[in-house]
Write an enzyme that holds these catalytic residues in place. Structure first.
Site, PDB file in Angstrom:
ATOM      1  N   PHE A  87       0.830  -1.203   0.000  1.00  0.00           N
ATOM      2  CA  PHE A  87       0.000   0.000   0.000  1.00  0.00           C
ATOM      3  C   PHE A  87       0.866   1.256   0.000  1.00  0.00           C
ATOM      4  O   PHE A  87       1.249   1.754  -1.048  1.00  0.00           O
ATOM      5  CB  PHE A  87      -0.977  -0.006   1.186  1.00  0.00           C
ATOM      6  CG  PHE A  87      -1.955  -1.151   1.126  1.00  0.00           C
ATOM      7  CD1 PHE A  87      -2.811  -1.300   0.045  1.00  0.00           C
ATOM      8  CD2 PHE A  87      -2.004  -2.087   2.141  1.00  0.00           C
ATOM      9  CE1 PHE A  87      -3.709  -2.364  -0.034  1.00  0.00           C
ATOM     10  CE2 PHE A  87      -2.895  -3.150   2.087  1.00  0.00           C
ATOM     11  CZ  PHE A  87      -3.747  -3.296   1.000  1.00  0.00           C
ATOM     12  N   CYS A  88       1.203   1.761   1.154  1.00  0.00           N
ATOM     13  CA  CYS A  88       1.868   3.066   1.231  1.00  0.00           C
ATOM     14  C   CYS A  88       3.305   3.029   0.729  1.00  0.00           C
ATOM     15  O   CYS A  88       3.754   3.993   0.109  1.00  0.00           O
ATOM     16  CB  CYS A  88       1.766   3.618   2.641  1.00  0.00           C
ATOM     17  SG  CYS A  88       0.021   3.809   3.109  1.00  0.00           S
ATOM     18  N   LEU A  89       4.028   1.942   0.946  1.00  0.00           N
ATOM     19  CA  LEU A  89       5.385   1.864   0.408  1.00  0.00           C
ATOM     20  C   LEU A  89       5.356   1.824  -1.110  1.00  0.00           C
ATOM     21  O   LEU A  89       6.017   2.616  -1.774  1.00  0.00           O
ATOM     22  CB  LEU A  89       6.120   0.628   0.945  1.00  0.00           C
ATOM     23  CG  LEU A  89       7.144   0.985   2.001  1.00  0.00           C
ATOM     24  CD1 LEU A  89       6.507   1.076   3.358  1.00  0.00           C
ATOM     25  CD2 LEU A  89       8.282   0.007   1.994  1.00  0.00           C
TER      26      LEU A  89
END
Length: 174
Positions: free
Chosen positions: A115-117
């Protein structure tokens, strides 16, 4: 790597360690490596930028689960950027903060791999940053389709050599 590099620590917040019945892949090992990266960056005088997911539910500003993990508490002067989406650049101050510091290279670790990475690394690539993904210093949870270890291996394979260089934590020097 020089002083144009920053360590970006994404979403290492207490909530990640508090989901009932769910544990991050290699949670202890990953956290030890993130702590080591933080220490190496501080010793070298490399800026550290913490990304702090901020939205309703477990990531409500000010709540205990929203706090950055007590194992990597930011020091005075280290930058914290709150973000409302999976992309640490979208609707945040991250680009401004990096430009102020003269940053062109990012060393990236944290949560969650898919997701965020993933989203932040791809966006950094599109914006012209040279990034290193620390291949053994990011983690996630099983998702019902793939195990957490498969997700991490997949993201290292897809991101590495395309959107970022892959390095083991032990190889990262600042």
């Amino acid at each position: 790597m020089g002083n144009s590099t920053a360590l970006l620590i994404i979403d290492v917040q207490e909530a990640m360690f508090s989901y009932p019945g769910q544990k991050l892949y290699d949670e202890e090992g990953v956290m030890e490596r993130i702590v080591s990266l933080q220490q190496k960056a501080r010793i070298a005088g490399t800026p550290i930028v913490y990304i702090q997911h901020t939205e309703d539910e477990e990531y409500t500003k000010g709540t205990p689960s929203w706090q950055i993990s007590h194992r990597i508490t930011p020091q005075k002067g280290e930058v914290i950027v709150e973000k409302p989406t999976w992309d640490a650049f979208h609707r945040t101050e991250l680009q401004d903060e990096l430009q102020k510091l003269g940053i062109t290279n990012l060393v990236i670790c944290g949560m969650q791999s898919e997701f965020c990475l993933d989203t932040t690394i791809r966006r950094a690539y599109s914006m012209g940053y040279k990034s290193v993904l620390v291949q053994d210093a990011h983690s996630t949870f099983d998702n019902g389709v793939l195990s957490s270890s498969e997700i991490i291996k997949h993201h290292n394979a897809v991101i590495g050599g395309r959107f970022a260089q892959l390095r083991a934590e032990s190889e990262v020097q600042f």
